[in-house]
Write an enzyme that holds these catalytic residues in place. Structure first.
Site, mmCIF file in Angstrom:
data_model
loop_
_atom_site.group_PDB
_atom_site.id
_atom_site.type_symbol
_atom_site.label_atom_id
_atom_site.label_comp_id
_atom_site.label_asym_id
_atom_site.label_seq_id
_atom_site.Cartn_x
_atom_site.Cartn_y
_atom_site.Cartn_z
ATOM 1 N N GLU A 78 92.626 23.874 36.812
ATOM 2 C CA GLU A 78 92.232 25.026 36.014
ATOM 3 C C GLU A 78 91.214 25.886 36.763
ATOM 4 O OE1 GLU A 78 92.610 22.715 31.750
ATOM 5 O OE2 GLU A 78 90.662 23.427 32.389
ATOM 6 N N CYS A 129 85.187 30.535 37.904
ATOM 7 C CA CYS A 129 84.838 29.111 37.781
ATOM 8 C C CYS A 129 85.993 28.321 38.376
ATOM 9 C CB CYS A 129 84.644 28.771 36.308
ATOM 10 S SG CYS A 129 84.390 27.010 36.007
ATOM 11 N N CYS A 136 88.878 14.033 37.599
ATOM 12 C CA CYS A 136 87.516 13.659 37.989
ATOM 13 C C CYS A 136 87.328 12.174 37.706
ATOM 14 C CB CYS A 136 86.500 14.471 37.182
ATOM 15 S SG CYS A 136 84.773 14.128 37.643
ATOM 16 N N CYS A 186 82.511 11.313 32.250
ATOM 17 C CA CYS A 186 81.466 11.691 31.297
ATOM 18 C C CYS A 186 82.096 11.707 29.892
ATOM 19 C CB CYS A 186 80.898 13.072 31.636
ATOM 20 S SG CYS A 186 80.110 13.118 33.258
ATOM 21 N N CYS A 194 83.485 15.073 28.378
ATOM 22 C CA CYS A 194 84.296 15.947 29.236
ATOM 23 C C CYS A 194 85.758 15.523 29.230
ATOM 24 C CB CYS A 194 83.748 15.920 30.661
ATOM 25 S SG CYS A 194 84.733 16.902 31.810
ATOM 26 N N GLY A 216 86.464 18.421 38.274
ATOM 27 C CA GLY A 216 86.056 17.634 39.428
ATOM 28 C C GLY A 216 84.573 17.641 39.715
ATOM 29 N N GLU A 217 84.169 16.726 40.581
ATOM 30 C CA GLU A 217 82.782 16.633 41.024
ATOM 31 C C GLU A 217 82.743 17.120 42.478
ATOM 32 O OE1 GLU A 217 79.642 16.072 40.062
ATOM 33 O OE2 GLU A 217 79.187 16.286 42.192
ATOM 34 N N SER A 247 77.749 22.836 40.897
ATOM 35 C CA SER A 247 77.236 22.015 39.799
ATOM 36 C C SER A 247 77.636 20.559 40.010
ATOM 37 C CB SER A 247 77.806 22.535 38.477
ATOM 38 O OG SER A 247 77.381 21.738 37.403
ATOM 39 N N SER A 262 73.809 18.600 36.131
ATOM 40 C CA SER A 262 74.121 18.319 34.728
ATOM 41 C C SER A 262 73.330 17.097 34.295
ATOM 42 C CB SER A 262 75.624 18.075 34.571
ATOM 43 O OG SER A 262 76.343 19.205 35.036
ATOM 44 N N LEU A 263 72.238 17.331 33.593
ATOM 45 C CA LEU A 263 71.332 16.237 33.223
ATOM 46 C C LEU A 263 71.745 15.635 31.870
ATOM 47 C CD1 LEU A 263 68.873 14.686 34.236
ATOM 48 C CD2 LEU A 263 67.414 16.350 33.085
ATOM 49 N N ASN A 283 81.603 21.806 23.581
ATOM 50 C CA ASN A 283 82.932 22.252 23.202
ATOM 51 C C ASN A 283 83.698 21.037 22.710
ATOM 52 O OD1 ASN A 283 84.428 24.769 23.334
ATOM 53 N ND2 ASN A 283 83.422 25.019 25.332
ATOM 54 N N CYS A 288 86.246 22.872 29.884
ATOM 55 C CA CYS A 288 86.641 21.974 30.956
ATOM 56 C C CYS A 288 87.825 21.055 30.635
ATOM 57 C CB CYS A 288 85.404 21.134 31.287
ATOM 58 S SG CYS A 288 85.516 20.321 32.830
HETATM 59 N N1 SAH Z 1 81.205 17.663 37.878
HETATM 60 C C1 SAH Z 1 80.317 18.785 37.876
HETATM 61 C C2 SAH Z 1 81.008 20.129 37.657
HETATM 62 C C3 SAH Z 1 82.087 20.182 36.594
HETATM 63 S S1 SAH Z 1 81.553 20.102 34.886
HETATM 64 C C4 SAH Z 1 79.211 18.584 36.848
HETATM 65 O O1 SAH Z 1 79.254 17.585 36.126
HETATM 66 O O2 SAH Z 1 78.290 19.381 36.796
HETATM 67 C C5 SAH Z 1 80.706 21.631 34.639
HETATM 68 C C6 SAH Z 1 79.779 21.637 33.433
HETATM 69 O O3 SAH Z 1 80.529 21.567 32.211
HETATM 70 C C7 SAH Z 1 78.821 20.465 33.410
HETATM 71 O O4 SAH Z 1 77.513 20.894 33.149
HETATM 72 C C8 SAH Z 1 79.336 19.628 32.254
HETATM 73 O O5 SAH Z 1 78.277 18.887 31.676
HETATM 74 C C9 SAH Z 1 79.889 20.685 31.326
HETATM 75 N N2 SAH Z 1 80.862 20.186 30.344
HETATM 76 C C10 SAH Z 1 81.847 19.297 30.536
HETATM 77 N N3 SAH Z 1 82.528 19.086 29.402
HETATM 78 C C11 SAH Z 1 81.981 19.885 28.459
HETATM 79 C C12 SAH Z 1 82.256 20.129 27.069
HETATM 80 N N4 SAH Z 1 83.241 19.501 26.431
HETATM 81 N N5 SAH Z 1 81.471 21.010 26.415
HETATM 82 C C13 SAH Z 1 80.482 21.660 27.063
HETATM 83 N N6 SAH Z 1 80.178 21.482 28.372
HETATM 84 C C14 SAH Z 1 80.913 20.593 29.058
#
Ligand code: SAH
Length: 347
Positions: free
Chosen positions: A94, A107, A114, A118, A121, A163-164, A195, A218-219, A294, A337
């Protein structure tokens, strides 16, 4: 015959020069070729009128210019355009175009899927299928540029798709080097943000590289207990180690790190969390981006109610941290995402 064609999209300018030399051409031809592919976004040799007729005749049997194909395009009412792109081997990723008042952000994805899983995600649900190549990452950007309307211009690039990025560092580094080359797309590194979910060795590698792009982390939690639950990568590199890598990150003057924080109802959104976040980030030159979750039926969490997000933001602001709430874009087109790919997989 049988010899694989070189994909010009993934080559650095020095490499197109060297390639031309091995073909018995002058080196400057390599620079011309790089310009045709990266700046003028030619997809076939017919257009490359500055090259010699002989070279143009030879090229198709030796080299190719790859592009992902658009499988699906969804346009949201707010102008967000989301693409499901098909790669050469049939995999799908995407990419999203996000217009703003004064910006147009692309983006982009760096992996098919990935591995980090998480909890919030969707991309994490599918696991990782493979890394993207540098040519595929550059190809995403070139393709998105091809898709722009007259008068539109990409202003920013965020590596926040599938992806990361730091788990695919060599390809990401190569792709960004190509995209920032002044003879090519000529992106300014300060308009690019990478990110990461918190891959500490990757952050150190990025620090040691001379890419000069912005870093977002992403903390999304303020205790290891909670972060272990929602971001399994935390078990490997817990919060203290991650923040140490952030403190050690050599930030250019006037630049700041970004901490992303996905707001999950009852999980990480309490006033205590906000106060802990203030303490954790003390002394770091940074801003905080609060991201409304989301939600989808495939994920267990619920979004934090808006008042709680605002209260959280207020605590950060009172402590003199810059904190913004990310406006959710493209809600009507499953722009979060991984959503489009997961829908297509189900269909
Ligand atoms: N792997 C990297 C980049 C991809 S995710 C990372 O983790 O930063 C990009 C951003 O989208 C991250 O900040 C992640 O926390 C956020 N994200 C992923 N799923 C989400 C969701 N369902 N709702 C809102 N933000 C989300």
């Amino acid at each position: 015959m049988g010899e694989a064609l070189v994909d010009l999209v993934g080559l650095l300018p020095g490499e197109t020069e060297a390639l031309m030399e091995t073909w018995g051409q002058p080196r400057y031809r390599g620079r011309q070729l790089f310009q045709w592919v990266q700046a003028r976004r030619a997809t076939s040799v017919e257009a490359m009128t500055s090259l010699s007729r002989r070279l143009r005749a030879d090229l198709p049997s030796r080299a190719r210019i790859s592009r992902p194909a658009v499988a699906t395009l969804r346009q949201a009412t707010d102008g967000t355009r989301k693409y499901l792109l098909r790669l050469g081997d049939g995999e799908a990723i995407e990419s999203v175009l996000i217009p703003d008042e004064d910006r147009l952000t692309a983006c982009i994805s760096t992996q098919v899927g990935c591995p980090l899983a998480c909890r919030f995600c969707l991309t994490g649900l599918m696991g990782v299928r493979r890394n993207l190549t540098a040519a595929e990452i550059v190809g995403e950007v070139l393709l998105l540029q091809d898709q722009l309307a007259a008068g539109e211009e990409l202003s920013n690039l965020v590596l926040m798709g599938m992806g990361e990025p730091l788990l695919n560092f060599p390809a990401v580094e190569r792709a960004l080097t190509i995209l920032c080359d002044e003879r090519g797309a000529n992106f300014s590194p300060r308009r690019i943000t990478l990110s990461t979910a918190g891959h500490v060795p990757g952050i150190q590698r990025l620090a040691a590289s001379n890419l000069g792009v912005n870093l977002a982390v992403s903390l999304s939690a303020t205790t290891d207990a909670v972060r272990d639950l929602i971001m399994p990568i935390n078990k490997r590199w817990p919060i203290a180690e991650l923040l140490k890598a952030c403190r050690d990150y050599p930030l250019p003057n006037r630049r700041r790190l970004t901490f992303e924080y996905v707001m999950l109802d009852g999980v990480n959104d309490s006033p205590e969390d906000a106060r802990r976040l203030v303490r954790l980030l003390h002394g770091l030159r940074c801003k905080v981006n609060l991201i409304p979750f989301n939600a989808t039926p495939d994920l267990p969490d619920r979004p934090s109610p808006r008042p709680r997000i605002e209260a959280f933001q207020q605590i950060l602001c009172d402590a003199h941290l810059t904190a913004t709430i990310r406006e959710s874009r493209g809600r009507d087109i499953s722009a979060a995402c991984g959503m489009l790919r997961v829908e297509k997989d189900k269909a």
